[in-house]
Design an enzyme around this catalytic site. Sequence first.
Site, PDB file in Angstrom:
ATOM      1  N   HIS A 145       0.832  -1.198   0.000  1.00 23.89           N
ATOM      2  CA  HIS A 145       0.000   0.000   0.000  1.00 23.89           C
ATOM      3  C   HIS A 145       0.871   1.254   0.000  1.00 23.89           C
ATOM      4  O   HIS A 145       2.049   1.215   0.338  1.00 23.89           O
ATOM      5  CB  HIS A 145      -0.913   0.019   1.223  1.00 23.89           C
ATOM      6  CG  HIS A 145      -0.178   0.158   2.524  1.00 23.89           C
ATOM      7  ND1 HIS A 145       0.557  -0.875   3.076  1.00 23.89           N
ATOM      8  CD2 HIS A 145      -0.036   1.214   3.375  1.00 23.89           C
ATOM      9  CE1 HIS A 145       1.112  -0.467   4.212  1.00 23.89           C
ATOM     10  NE2 HIS A 145       0.772   0.798   4.413  1.00 23.89           N
TER      11      HIS A 145
ATOM     12  N   ASP B 242       0.471   5.199   1.794  1.00 28.51           N
ATOM     13  CA  ASP B 242      -0.261   5.711   2.951  1.00 28.51           C
ATOM     14  C   ASP B 242      -1.478   6.513   2.489  1.00 28.51           C
ATOM     15  O   ASP B 242      -1.368   7.409   1.636  1.00 28.51           O
ATOM     16  CB  ASP B 242       0.654   6.584   3.807  1.00 28.51           C
ATOM     17  CG  ASP B 242       1.668   5.761   4.586  1.00 28.51           C
ATOM     18  OD1 ASP B 242       1.380   4.581   4.853  1.00 28.51           O
ATOM     19  OD2 ASP B 242       2.738   6.299   4.926  1.00 28.51           O
TER      20      ASP B 242
ATOM     21  N   ARG C  43       5.464   7.882  12.997  1.00 32.21           N
ATOM     22  CA  ARG C  43       5.495   8.433  11.646  1.00 32.21           C
ATOM     23  C   ARG C  43       4.892   9.834  11.601  1.00 32.21           C
ATOM     24  O   ARG C  43       3.993  10.179  12.379  1.00 32.21           O
ATOM     25  CB  ARG C  43       4.764   7.534  10.657  1.00 32.21           C
ATOM     26  CG  ARG C  43       3.259   7.582  10.710  1.00 32.21           C
ATOM     27  CD  ARG C  43       2.629   6.812   9.549  1.00 32.21           C
ATOM     28  NE  ARG C  43       1.174   6.823   9.641  1.00 32.21           N
ATOM     29  CZ  ARG C  43       0.363   6.239   8.770  1.00 32.21           C
ATOM     30  NH1 ARG C  43       0.868   5.566   7.751  1.00 32.21           N
ATOM     31  NH2 ARG C  43      -0.945   6.292   8.913  1.00 32.21           N
TER      32      ARG C  43
ATOM     33  N   HIS D   1       4.602   0.209  -0.049  1.00 32.84           N
ATOM     34  CA  HIS D   1       5.445  -0.494   0.909  1.00 32.84           C
ATOM     35  C   HIS D   1       4.657  -1.622   1.572  1.00 32.84           C
ATOM     36  O   HIS D   1       3.420  -1.649   1.547  1.00 32.84           O
ATOM     37  CB  HIS D   1       6.041   0.451   1.950  1.00 32.84           C
ATOM     38  CG  HIS D   1       5.029   1.219   2.751  1.00 32.84           C
ATOM     39  ND1 HIS D   1       4.389   2.350   2.278  1.00 32.84           N
ATOM     40  CD2 HIS D   1       4.550   1.026   4.010  1.00 32.84           C
ATOM     41  CE1 HIS D   1       3.577   2.823   3.194  1.00 32.84           C
ATOM     42  NE2 HIS D   1       3.640   2.027   4.254  1.00 32.84           N
TER      43      HIS D   1
END
Length: 329
Positions: free
Chosen positions: A134, A136, A302, A285
């Site tokens: 996917h 983000d 993150r 990723h």
Amino acid sequence: MTTGTGAQAHERAAGGGPAGAVEVSPVAGHIGAEITGVDLTGDLDDTVVAAIRAAVLRWKVVFFRGQRLDHEGHVAFARRFGTPVALPRRGGASPAGVPEVETTADRLELGGRFGMDHDEWLHRRRHTLLRGWHCDHGARVDPPAATVLRAERVPPYGGDTTWANLAAAYAGLSAPVRAFVDGLRAEHRLGVGYQPRPGDDAYVRRLLEHQTATVHPLVRVHPETGERVLFVNGYYVEQIEGLSRPESAAVLDMLLEQAVRPEYTVRFRWEPGSVAFWDNRATIHLAPSDNARLDHPRIMHRVMLAGDVPAGVDGRPSTPVTGSAPGRW
């Protein structure tokens, strides 16, 4: 990320010029580079910032080791490259008072909200390898431009993350296939591929009440590099417009298998203090699933940078279906 002085800065950094001791060392043929000679907690000068930006654009994901960032420093570093997203909803593990930082351990709470333990939650969401890949927030009309992820605690083994270069994957397609996919658009929808529980499923009800979906070009033009990017992933993409369900499934499987071919990927072994900074517009990723039973904590934080609305080869932008609007989180 905002536009900078691109490839020139990268060449100077690699050659040891005005960027000082900053070195950019590629780690795989198509994607990934390790950057040394920079302390991310420091007051980075514009030349170093330009060198890092250029390396991200060239190598799609860059890695730093041995950094000592705290939450505020993490946000300050990300802010040199764009506008950090302040998330309106986070889990209990994320730090109070720093809305730009999301702690990935929040994910461990999600299954419990819907009556599942974490293993079942992962199985129903990522029941095939391709489903796990996917970008983000890809179902938004304006997915984040970039993500900066830092490791606080990691298991002694396992827990690696893998990225794929979607620009290289597009370039690796044959000319007839590139011409075919250039004009296609696909719906990206939150919850695609989720396997419901028998009977009542609280997560399905949540999806129906709070859906996010956007029609994106299947090939987007990168706003900074001008590269054509194969804008596919296994987690959000539901249906290619204008194709039947069987045709769409076959084409998407072919394109996803192309995107994650080993030569277009890089895998990173995390250490405490490691930082990965990736271009969310040009990569997908795969989060690790091999650490679930290791009984060692994996605490990651993150920060995402606000992105723009993708545009296709024909210049047409993505169109929201439901659940998102540009700049509104």
